[in-house]
Design a protein around this motif. Sequence first.
Motif, short mmCIF file in Angstrom:
data_model
loop_
_atom_site.label_atom_id
_atom_site.label_comp_id
_atom_site.label_asym_id
_atom_site.label_seq_id
_atom_site.Cartn_x
_atom_site.Cartn_y
_atom_site.Cartn_z
N GLU A 50 14.50 5.89 -5.23
CA GLU A 50 13.09 5.94 -5.65
C GLU A 50 12.56 4.49 -5.56
O GLU A 50 11.68 3.84 -4.94
CB GLU A 50 12.56 6.56 -6.43
N LYS A 60 3.67 9.93 -10.70
CA LYS A 60 4.17 9.29 -9.28
C LYS A 60 3.78 7.76 -9.29
O LYS A 60 4.04 6.94 -9.04
CB LYS A 60 3.58 10.11 -8.12
N ILE A 120 10.71 2.06 -2.76
CA ILE A 120 9.24 1.52 -3.08
C ILE A 120 9.32 -0.25 -2.95
O ILE A 120 8.33 -0.72 -2.29
CB ILE A 120 8.76 1.78 -4.41
N ALA A 179 9.14 0.78 1.94
CA ALA A 179 9.42 1.95 2.81
C ALA A 179 7.99 2.80 2.75
O ALA A 179 7.29 3.11 1.87
CB ALA A 179 10.58 2.94 2.36
N GLN A 180 7.67 3.42 4.05
CA GLN A 180 6.80 4.22 4.15
C GLN A 180 7.04 5.72 3.62
O GLN A 180 8.24 5.96 3.47
CB GLN A 180 6.06 4.51 5.72
N GLU A 181 5.95 6.56 3.23
CA GLU A 181 6.33 7.69 2.50
C GLU A 181 7.26 8.49 3.50
O GLU A 181 8.16 9.23 2.68
CB GLU A 181 4.76 8.34 2.27
N GLN A 225 11.91 4.84 -17.26
CA GLN A 225 11.29 5.83 -16.51
C GLN A 225 11.99 7.19 -16.68
O GLN A 225 11.58 8.34 -16.20
CB GLN A 225 11.08 5.48 -15.01
N SER A 260 1.00 -1.17 -0.17
CA SER A 260 -0.17 0.04 0.03
C SER A 260 1.07 1.21 0.14
O SER A 260 1.70 1.57 0.87
CB SER A 260 -0.84 0.04 1.12
N GLN A 261 1.00 1.89 -1.25
CA GLN A 261 2.05 2.98 -1.20
C GLN A 261 1.34 4.12 -1.59
O GLN A 261 0.14 4.31 -2.20
CB GLN A 261 3.08 2.66 -2.31
N VAL A 262 1.92 5.48 -1.49
CA VAL A 262 1.46 6.68 -1.60
C VAL A 262 1.77 7.00 -2.97
O VAL A 262 2.78 7.04 -3.48
CB VAL A 262 1.86 7.82 -0.72
N VAL A 312 5.36 4.18 -9.02
CA VAL A 312 5.23 3.39 -7.88
C VAL A 312 4.67 1.95 -8.39
O VAL A 312 5.29 0.81 -8.12
CB VAL A 312 4.27 3.85 -7.04
N LYS A 372 10.79 7.47 3.13
CA LYS A 372 11.08 7.93 1.71
C LYS A 372 11.65 9.11 1.73
O LYS A 372 12.74 9.26 0.92
CB LYS A 372 10.12 7.61 0.69
N ARG A 373 11.02 10.13 2.05
CA ARG A 373 11.32 11.55 1.94
C ARG A 373 12.54 11.76 2.92
O ARG A 373 13.40 12.72 2.11
CB ARG A 373 10.18 12.45 2.36
N TYR A 421 9.09 18.97 -10.83
CA TYR A 421 10.28 18.55 -11.52
C TYR A 421 11.50 19.34 -11.41
O TYR A 421 12.63 19.09 -11.55
CB TYR A 421 9.82 18.15 -12.98
N ASP A 478 0.29 10.10 -4.15
CA ASP A 478 0.08 11.84 -4.16
C ASP A 478 -1.09 12.15 -5.16
O ASP A 478 -1.05 13.53 -5.44
CB ASP A 478 1.38 12.31 -4.55
#
Lengths: 322, 314
Positions: free
Chosen positions: B280, A214, B284, B288-290, B47, A205-207, A218, B293-294, B244, A209
């Motif tokens: 990134e 994004k 993922i 990892a939780q948001e 990507q 379960s990922q964000v 993901v 990550k940041r 960006y 945004d």
Amino acid sequence: MKKTLLLSLVMVAGIIVTGCGKQAAAPGETADKAPDKLRIALVMKSLANEFFLTMEQGARAHQAAHADQYVLLADGIKDELDVNRQIQLVEQMMARHVDAIVIAPADSKALVQVCQRAQEAGIIVINIDNKFDDEIMKQRGVHIPFVGPDNRKGARLAGEYLAARLQPGDPVAIIEGVPSAFNGIERRLGFEAAMKEAGMNIVASQVGDWEMDKAHRVVSALITEHPDIKAFLCANDSMALGAVAALRSAGKLQGIPVIGFDAISAAVDLVKKGELLATVTQHADRLAVFGIEAALEVLKTKATPEDMETPVELVTAEALAS
Amino acid sequence: MIQGRQLLRALVNYAGLALVLGLLVTLFALSTDYFFTWTTFRTIANQIPDAVILATGMTFVLIIGGIDLSVGSVLALSGAVLGLAMVRWQLPLPVAVLLCLGTGALCGVLNGLFVIRWQLPAFIVTLGMLEAARGGAYLVTGSKTQYIGAGMDWISRWSLLGLSLPFLVAMITVITGQLVLTYTPFGRSLYAIGGNEEAARLSGIPIGKAKVAVYALCSTLSALAAVIYCSRLTAADPNAGSGYELQAIAAVVIGGTSLMGGRGSVINTLFGVIIIAVLESGLIQMGAQEPVKRLVTGGIIVAAVVIDYYRGKI
């Protein structure tokens, strides 16, 4: 070269049009002097977002059809996070002595205080789209009625529709909206409830945004790490479009269904084509109208306003074909 | 002798970044099941092309001591024009792409002209363009995502030896960019402008022209990135590319290009983009939780610049 020139002309024209748009809002000013009609303010989130734009257009159409009953003063903020600006908008509407304010708050907590002041000034406040935080309202001893859809229920509907096409125990993934957004959290909970009930295994379960790009990144990473994922549940359609594009470039679009939320036009097209399994409509064009009608009703009957649930419906290929 | 020292410096430059990249890849390979696979690398390669192209343009701008905050918005606006041309006007792809690149070039020329005509800080001019171009993107699309569909899909699907067309385009951009910087008088004059503008002026370098050219190049590359972005998502999204500009600046700075101008390399920028993309993707895949990550991404950006400080002392 000619085309570029044309384009720059179009841009300039566009700027002029938006400039005029500001002026066109001026009927509100003249309306300030017409005491016989009710004046309702619609305070929106980002008008750059298709969803809110549809909401506002719905409201304008409703006002045009009921021009004898009320005048609409609509305004929105630049982006969805500009909380401060939205507070200023509410204050401006108070200064213009409107009869009611219908608001889609950019933040479910930060806007409570100013809306309470509006209420105390005798203005009817109706909350649409993003529900005010119950805890905060209780603390402040205020009640602002919410007229809007149950996002959790909508997500659950879509989740159940998806689950019918999967086997119990199948691994699935959820792509969440901005982590702090109330409707995003509700949708995630709705997806989770439907998946748990059907015995699916939520492996990630990922964000995302709310953003297409994004979500694309993901989803690409997730299908690499969990090659056996059987479905993606996305908390809005932009992210669902990103997921579909990611699956298509991985050559996996056929086997992995995706669901979204909001029923934006591009997503509905994909549902028709069978590339997106389902999305959920909360009747964006009617959302603000429901709020306005509730406000008119309260102004007419002087009743204490109550919360009101508006419909959510599943959009599937079958539903669109019929 | 000088050649030898330059070679050593270049090696040290690349080695430092390659080391960081190697560490990241090893870390993710050990902590996830599928990171160290061909699929992961192919996914990342598919990507990064738009980010690589944006960052290449940004490298040029930073080398002359400027900055371009409008790249994300220009990407959205030129993508919107592309979407409109294909969906609403039903124009053939080559014409639509030309319109898209033209839109980008126009934005860049405007940026450059404002900077040189009134001697304004590029920060302010491009901040204005960031707003204006975003507004333009909303106007052009009516704030709606334009679904393009199969008309552009093939661009990201077409591949040569497993490398996608956008990836090849990005690599050609990087190599050409580096060659221009290292071997042409124009490229070398950019370092001179960034190092000491007054000295460059006195030595007869046409500063105004060079600046306009650099901003036009940067915005045109943003438009090229828009073509790739739209083909990957098969849609033109008016909200595309927000933020960006900061990602591109981060990638360029990780690659050791100085924000003060006068120093930088496109090849190193490529490493910067890859490091961010690997980070990134790996985070993922680790699940990892948001917030984590940041935090980690922010930490790596600062760490890379600190490493660069020591690298500069060798």
